[in-house]
Scaffold this motif. Structure first.
Motif, PDB file in Angstrom:
ATOM      1  N   TRP A   1       0.729  -1.337  -0.221  1.00  0.00           N
ATOM      2  CA  TRP A   1      -0.354  -0.257   0.219  1.00  0.00           C
ATOM      3  C   TRP A   1       1.190   1.498  -0.176  1.00  0.00           C
ATOM      4  O   TRP A   1      -0.166   2.488   0.404  1.00  0.00           O
ATOM      5  CB  TRP A   1      -0.725   0.234   0.482  1.00  0.00           C
ATOM      6  CG  TRP A   1      -0.864   0.306   2.531  1.00  0.00           C
ATOM      7  CD1 TRP A   1       0.687   0.459   3.264  1.00  0.00           C
ATOM      8  CD2 TRP A   1      -1.300   0.254   3.790  1.00  0.00           C
ATOM      9  NE1 TRP A   1       1.014   0.725   3.942  1.00  0.00           N
ATOM     10  CE2 TRP A   1      -0.886   0.651   4.475  1.00  0.00           C
ATOM     11  CE3 TRP A   1      -3.060   0.003   3.559  1.00  0.00           C
ATOM     12  CZ2 TRP A   1      -1.031   0.634   6.052  1.00  0.00           C
ATOM     13  CZ3 TRP A   1      -3.574   0.982   4.770  1.00  0.00           C
ATOM     14  CH2 TRP A   1      -2.252   0.837   5.931  1.00  0.00           C
TER      15      TRP A   1
ATOM     16  N   ARG B   1       3.653   2.099  -3.132  1.00  0.00           N
ATOM     17  CA  ARG B   1       4.131   2.482  -4.202  1.00  0.00           C
ATOM     18  C   ARG B   1       4.894   3.269  -4.716  1.00  0.00           C
ATOM     19  O   ARG B   1       4.788   2.467  -5.887  1.00  0.00           O
ATOM     20  CB  ARG B   1       3.134   0.930  -4.771  1.00  0.00           C
ATOM     21  CG  ARG B   1       2.797  -0.060  -4.529  1.00  0.00           C
ATOM     22  CD  ARG B   1       2.292  -1.042  -5.613  1.00  0.00           C
ATOM     23  NE  ARG B   1       2.060  -1.816  -6.018  1.00  0.00           N
ATOM     24  CZ  ARG B   1       2.011  -1.913  -6.780  1.00  0.00           C
ATOM     25  NH1 ARG B   1       0.861  -2.142  -6.895  1.00  0.00           N
ATOM     26  NH2 ARG B   1       2.568  -1.938  -8.706  1.00  0.00           N
ATOM     27  N   ASP B   2       4.249   4.351  -4.349  1.00  0.00           N
ATOM     28  CA  ASP B   2       4.161   5.860  -5.417  1.00  0.00           C
ATOM     29  C   ASP B   2       6.243   5.793  -5.784  1.00  0.00           C
ATOM     30  O   ASP B   2       6.790   6.275  -6.692  1.00  0.00           O
ATOM     31  CB  ASP B   2       4.721   7.008  -4.868  1.00  0.00           C
ATOM     32  CG  ASP B   2       4.287   7.259  -3.398  1.00  0.00           C
ATOM     33  OD1 ASP B   2       4.894   6.029  -2.733  1.00  0.00           O
ATOM     34  OD2 ASP B   2       4.909   8.085  -3.146  1.00  0.00           O
TER      35      ASP B   2
ATOM     36  N   GLU C   1       7.528   4.927  -9.324  1.00  0.00           N
ATOM     37  CA  GLU C   1       7.505   5.723 -10.795  1.00  0.00           C
ATOM     38  C   GLU C   1       8.455   6.119 -10.976  1.00  0.00           C
ATOM     39  O   GLU C   1       8.872   6.053 -11.950  1.00  0.00           O
ATOM     40  CB  GLU C   1       6.401   6.788 -10.792  1.00  0.00           C
ATOM     41  CG  GLU C   1       6.261   7.769 -11.901  1.00  0.00           C
ATOM     42  CD  GLU C   1       4.891   8.361 -11.802  1.00  0.00           C
ATOM     43  OE1 GLU C   1       5.241   9.240 -12.580  1.00  0.00           O
ATOM     44  OE2 GLU C   1       3.812   7.816 -10.619  1.00  0.00           O
TER      45      GLU C   1
ATOM     46  N   GLU D   1      -0.110  -7.086  -7.316  1.00  0.00           N
ATOM     47  CA  GLU D   1      -0.358  -6.314  -7.747  1.00  0.00           C
ATOM     48  C   GLU D   1      -2.029  -4.974  -8.030  1.00  0.00           C
ATOM     49  O   GLU D   1      -2.353  -3.775  -8.289  1.00  0.00           O
ATOM     50  CB  GLU D   1       0.501  -6.191  -8.838  1.00  0.00           C
ATOM     51  CG  GLU D   1       2.104  -5.349  -8.042  1.00  0.00           C
ATOM     52  CD  GLU D   1       2.995  -6.373  -8.814  1.00  0.00           C
ATOM     53  OE1 GLU D   1       2.682  -5.992 -10.749  1.00  0.00           O
ATOM     54  OE2 GLU D   1       4.383  -6.562  -8.809  1.00  0.00           O
ATOM     55  N   SER D   2      -2.841  -5.723  -8.653  1.00  0.00           N
ATOM     56  CA  SER D   2      -3.731  -5.569  -9.351  1.00  0.00           C
ATOM     57  C   SER D   2      -5.496  -5.375  -8.377  1.00  0.00           C
ATOM     58  O   SER D   2      -5.292  -4.481  -7.338  1.00  0.00           O
ATOM     59  CB  SER D   2      -4.314  -6.892  -9.954  1.00  0.00           C
ATOM     60  OG  SER D   2      -5.134  -7.268  -9.571  1.00  0.00           O
TER      61      SER D   2
ATOM     62  N   SER E   1      -3.800  -1.673  -6.239  1.00  0.00           N
ATOM     63  CA  SER E   1      -3.806  -0.774  -7.243  1.00  0.00           C
ATOM     64  C   SER E   1      -4.002   0.344  -6.242  1.00  0.00           C
ATOM     65  O   SER E   1      -4.550   0.980  -4.969  1.00  0.00           O
ATOM     66  CB  SER E   1      -4.620  -0.372  -8.468  1.00  0.00           C
ATOM     67  OG  SER E   1      -6.345  -0.490  -7.355  1.00  0.00           O
ATOM     68  N   ALA E   2      -3.748   1.865  -6.907  1.00  0.00           N
ATOM     69  CA  ALA E   2      -3.506   3.289  -6.167  1.00  0.00           C
ATOM     70  C   ALA E   2      -4.976   3.379  -5.686  1.00  0.00           C
ATOM     71  O   ALA E   2      -5.263   4.401  -4.870  1.00  0.00           O
ATOM     72  CB  ALA E   2      -3.207   3.960  -7.354  1.00  0.00           C
ATOM     73  N   GLU E   3      -5.641   3.218  -6.515  1.00  0.00           N
ATOM     74  CA  GLU E   3      -7.211   2.948  -5.446  1.00  0.00           C
ATOM     75  C   GLU E   3      -7.905   1.923  -4.328  1.00  0.00           C
ATOM     76  O   GLU E   3      -8.683   2.721  -3.874  1.00  0.00           O
ATOM     77  CB  GLU E   3      -8.518   2.666  -6.875  1.00  0.00           C
ATOM     78  CG  GLU E   3      -8.486   3.302  -7.956  1.00  0.00           C
ATOM     79  CD  GLU E   3      -7.501   3.457  -8.454  1.00  0.00           C
ATOM     80  OE1 GLU E   3      -6.902   1.904  -8.506  1.00  0.00           O
ATOM     81  OE2 GLU E   3      -6.559   3.595  -9.420  1.00  0.00           O
ATOM     82  N   ALA E   4      -6.908   1.648  -4.258  1.00  0.00           N
ATOM     83  CA  ALA E   4      -7.193   0.375  -3.167  1.00  0.00           C
ATOM     84  C   ALA E   4      -7.092   0.435  -2.131  1.00  0.00           C
ATOM     85  O   ALA E   4      -7.004   0.175  -1.315  1.00  0.00           O
ATOM     86  CB  ALA E   4      -6.650  -0.891  -3.564  1.00  0.00           C
TER      87      ALA E   4
END
Length: 344
Positions: A183, A185-186, A189, A308-309, A312-315
């Motif tokens: 949670w 993961r930024d 990038e 990873e799904s 996700s960022a929305e999770a």
């Protein structure tokens, strides 16, 4: 128990255990002070188990965690470990301030050496970036400390990619410490690719989401009133209810794999690459042994993609830190240009 292997951390010659031990919670931020004797037993158990990469900082306590490590490393243990500590956070009139000026860098190093009762620090990080001092100025003093033999390798924590490049140009950086978990993961990038381009090792702190992936939302109910996590955005109200969904999906997958959710989450970090060393913290030998068990959890590319799904960022809902917290202002920080420095 799984065998704990060794790895190269960065490209400057440092080697560490593939799993480290974060020692902060033994002395600070995560509830009441733990019994010193129990924590020393845990540290010795870790080293005998092959987990020899120990992580502390002058700010943990402040100072008491380094004192604890100093006591634990007596009697021949010091030669068996890779010891990392950090400078940069200090208390001024009860408020936290980040400093990277040369005088502070040197004084902090001397203080850590004394508390740890050692002659040289294996890996010395700047824990947060001083946004008032060009990183080149901080690095020049760290370079002097390397030349004097007081530190062996240099690291940074929560630095931006641009700051990492500028620091590395002054003296090679061995490791970047950053929060990396299912949670958080930024960093994937820009910062992780920068480290890999420059041959810098990656040390992942809070790989278990500060305990969330070990036991899920119920952990919050058990936190002491003075536990710092109780006030973090991800552990509060609607955010926690939302994040519970992610934990449940990770837990379901772990059940199918025959491991705990914490082991699955930690295995995911281990699978990020041979240049990544997670340093989960704990105060219990049983939890420590479970973390070692994560080394036996093998994930297929399909399982990695599934995780990873799920992650996700929305999770995930809620910031890593609250706006008033000690880490919030200094996440992935930049420093002013060298030309702005007039205090030399």
């Amino acid at each position: 128990m799984a065998k704990v292997g060794r790895m190269k951390l960065g490209s400057q010659g440092m080697q560490v255990s593939v799993l480290g031990l974060g020692c902060m919670g033994m002395s600070a931020f995560y509830g009441p002070l733990k019994p010193e004797e129990d924590m020393i037993k845990l540290i010795h158990h870790a080293v005998h188990s092959g987990v020899t990469f120990l992580d502390t900082a002058e700010f943990y306590g402040p100072h008491t965690n380094e004192v604890l490590l100093g006591k634990a490393l007596k009697g021949g243990i010091r030669e068996k470990v890779e010891l990392a500590t950090k400078f940069g956070d200090c208390l001024v009139d009860g408020n936290m301030e980040v400093r990277g000026d040369p005088a502070y860098v040197r004084a902090a190093c001397e203080g850590s050496l004394k508390r740890l009762q050692i002659d040289s620090i294996d890996l010395y990080y700047q824990i947060r970036i001083d946004t008032r001092v060009p990183i080149e100025i901080t690095m020049r003093e760290l370079k002097k400390l390397v030349e004097e033999g007081k530190i062996k390798y240099i690291g940074l924590s929560e630095a931006s990619a641009a700051t990492i490049r500028r620091a590395h140009a002054v003296h090679p950086i061995t490791a970047i410490q950053l929060e990396w978990s299912l949670w958080a993961r930024d960093v994937e990038e820009e910062i992780v690719p920068t480290c890999r381009e420059l041959g810098i090792g990656i040390v992942a702190y809070s790989p278990l989401g500060r305990g969330f992936f070990t036991s899920g939302p119920k952990m919050v109910e058990k936190l002491a009133n003075d536990d710092y996590r109780k006030h973090m955005p991800r552990f509060q109200g609607e955010n926690l209810e939302h994040n519970k969904i992610m934990f449940e999906r990770v837990n379901e997958m772990a059940t199918k794999k025959g491991c705990t959710p914490g082991q699955l989450a930690l295995a995911w970090v281990h699978h990020q690459g041979s240049d990544v060393c997670p340093i989960p913290g704990t105060t219990k030998i049983g939890n420590f042994d479970q973390n070692i068990g994560a080394l036996s959890v093998k994930l297929t590319p399909e399982e990695m993609a599934e995780l990873e799904s799920i992650a996700s960022a929305e999770a995930v809902k809620g910031d890593r830190y609250g706006s008033g917290d000690m880490g919030f202002t200094w996440m992935h920080s930049d420093t002013p240009p060298l030309s702005s420095w007039t205090s030399e």
